[in-house]
Write an enzyme that holds these catalytic residues in place. Structure first.
Site, PDB file in Angstrom:
ATOM      1  N   HIS A  48       0.897  -1.252  -0.113  1.00 28.46           N
ATOM      2  CA  HIS A  48       0.060  -0.009   0.022  1.00 28.46           C
ATOM      3  C   HIS A  48       0.971   1.257  -0.203  1.00 28.46           C
ATOM      4  O   HIS A  48       2.193   0.967  -0.061  1.00 28.46           O
ATOM      5  CB  HIS A  48      -0.887   0.022   1.219  1.00 28.46           C
ATOM      6  N   HIS A  51       4.065   1.198   2.287  1.00 31.59           N
ATOM      7  CA  HIS A  51       5.249   0.646   1.447  1.00 31.59           C
ATOM      8  C   HIS A  51       5.880   1.189   0.552  1.00 31.59           C
ATOM      9  O   HIS A  51       7.027   1.503   0.304  1.00 31.59           O
ATOM     10  CB  HIS A  51       4.774  -0.690   1.021  1.00 31.59           C
ATOM     11  N   GLY A 165       9.110   0.811   8.587  1.00 33.38           N
ATOM     12  CA  GLY A 165       8.235   1.772   9.015  1.00 33.38           C
ATOM     13  C   GLY A 165       8.216   1.905  10.457  1.00 33.38           C
ATOM     14  O   GLY A 165       8.202   0.768  11.051  1.00 33.38           O
ATOM     15  N   ASP A 168       5.418  -0.142  13.025  1.00 31.26           N
ATOM     16  CA  ASP A 168       5.777  -1.235  13.655  1.00 31.26           C
ATOM     17  C   ASP A 168       7.120  -0.931  14.695  1.00 31.26           C
ATOM     18  O   ASP A 168       8.282  -1.230  14.343  1.00 31.26           O
ATOM     19  CB  ASP A 168       6.176  -2.432  12.788  1.00 31.26           C
ATOM     20  N   VAL A 194       2.659   6.332   7.888  1.00 29.34           N
ATOM     21  CA  VAL A 194       1.860   7.039   6.662  1.00 29.34           C
ATOM     22  C   VAL A 194       0.426   6.641   7.313  1.00 29.34           C
ATOM     23  O   VAL A 194       0.005   5.468   7.525  1.00 29.34           O
ATOM     24  CB  VAL A 194       2.287   6.198   5.396  1.00 29.34           C
ATOM     25  N   SER A 204      -2.060  -3.370   5.850  1.00 28.90           N
ATOM     26  CA  SER A 204      -2.587  -4.592   5.040  1.00 28.90           C
ATOM     27  C   SER A 204      -3.821  -5.035   5.540  1.00 28.90           C
ATOM     28  O   SER A 204      -4.603  -5.554   4.803  1.00 28.90           O
ATOM     29  CB  SER A 204      -1.556  -5.687   4.712  1.00 28.90           C
TER      30      SER A 204
END
Length: 348
Positions: A48, A51, A165, A168, A194, A204
């Site tokens: 998405h 990523h 990211g 996490d 994001v 996801s």
């Protein structure tokens, strides 16, 4: 990254659509010519915009002379009993298009047998005490599986820099610790979370949410933003208190004049603590989450934690410095996580 066996204009593509052909084996990956610095972005697919942001950051880092490899691998070691391994979305064709559009040179999409020849590995990376907290407590063994596959993919892709990211946050902290403790020759870069226009952190798993569940799920980001706003208000009050040493006498004078609202404001400034309380920040977030627990469908809170990013232990109420406010919850059958970085004592 171009294959030496095909002309540059055709490398990495297949068919008239020009879609990437994924690299499937370590041998094919190692055969790709090396040029400039190499960056890797590790994913489990279902790519998405979050990523894509990582890929663009990687491309900007290594420049036009470098190369960017995206890995797509749904790692079975990260899924515990009853988790959504079989349900996890596999969308490789769309992933290839997303990766290419964002600036990737190659997509490494190995099979389970390629990553774990001979079955599940008997020797694994252990996450240690930090891996047993928060996400680790909720998902035993998850971080051992994550670190094991990250270590393997770092060896296979051989990057100079790897991008992950900040959504996490615990995963990122553990990867940095592994790289430092085990002397991996790679730089780890974290990229800010994001969010979708309504504030929900991109994931996801968002596709699993019904319309009603998504409304409830928005409480995660609202809780974090409420906490951030409470901290900003506390810090502004402390700054005013520091700049107005005579605010107590001013409050008393205003009260005698009948200026109740102004007197209350001046009194609040005068009573502002030296620090900005972590307890109030936690309370602001929990209030939002408590309301969401009464929604339909309800939000089932797993944890809300204000933690030290160095070791993911809870910070004290008088904490000064960096912290992460992290939340995990279920809405329906979908488990979501989010976090926001905070800095206490910023006005000092």
């Amino acid at each position: 990254m171009r294959s030496a066996s095909v002309p540059p204009e055709d490398a990495g593509t297949s068919g008239p659509s020009g879609a990437f052909a994924p690299v499937r084996t370590a041998g094919e990956l190692h055969a790709l010519p090396r040029r400039g610095r190499r960056a890797v972005v590790m994913t489990m697919g279902a790519l998405h915009e979050g990523h894509a942001t990582l890929v663009r950051a990687a491309r900007a880092c290594v420049g036009p002379d470098g190369s960017v490899v995206v890995t797509v691998f749904v790692n079975p070691l990260q899924f515990g009993a009853g988790e959504d391994l079989d349900r996890y979305p596999r969308t490789l064709e769309a992933d290839l298009a997303t990766a290419r559009a964002a600036g990737a040179d190659a997509v490494f999409a190995p099979s389970v047998d390629e990553v774990y020849p001979g079955g599940e590995p008997q020797v694994r990376i252990t996450a240690g005490p930090m891996g047993e907290r928060l996400e680790g407590a909720s998902r035993p063994g998850h971080f051992d599986g994550m670190l094991t596959v990250v270590a393997k993919l770092l060896h296979l892709t051989r990057p100079d820099v790897a991008f992950f990211g900040q959504k996490d946050a615990q995963q990122l902290a553990l990867i940095r610790r592994m790289v430092r403790d085990l002397n991996f020759p790679v730089e780890i870069v974290g990229v800010p979370t994001v969010r979708e226009p309504d504030g929900l952190a991109l994931s996801s798993r968002n596709r699993y949410l019904s319309t009603a569940e998504r409304r409830t799920a928005l409480a995660l980001s609202r809780a974090l933003f409420a906490a951030s706003d409470r901290l900003a208000a506390q810090q502004a009050l402390c700054a005013r208190a520091a700049s107005l040493p005579g605010s107590e006498s001013r409050a008393e004078a205003l009260s005698r004049l009948g200026e109740a609202r102004a007197a209350a404001d001046a009194h609040a400034v005068a009573q502002a603590p030296d620090g900005t309380g972590a307890a109030a920040v936690r309370a602001a977030a929990r209030s939002v989450l408590d309301d969401a627990a009464k929604a339909e469908p309800p939000l089932a809170l797993d944890y809300l934690a204000l933690i030290d990013p160095a070791d993911f232990t809870e910070v004290a109420d008088d904490h000064d410095g960096e912290a992460i406010l992290a939340v995990a919850a279920r809405v329906g059958a979908t488990r979501l996580i989010d976090n926001i970085p905070l800095t206490f004592g910023a006005t000092k």
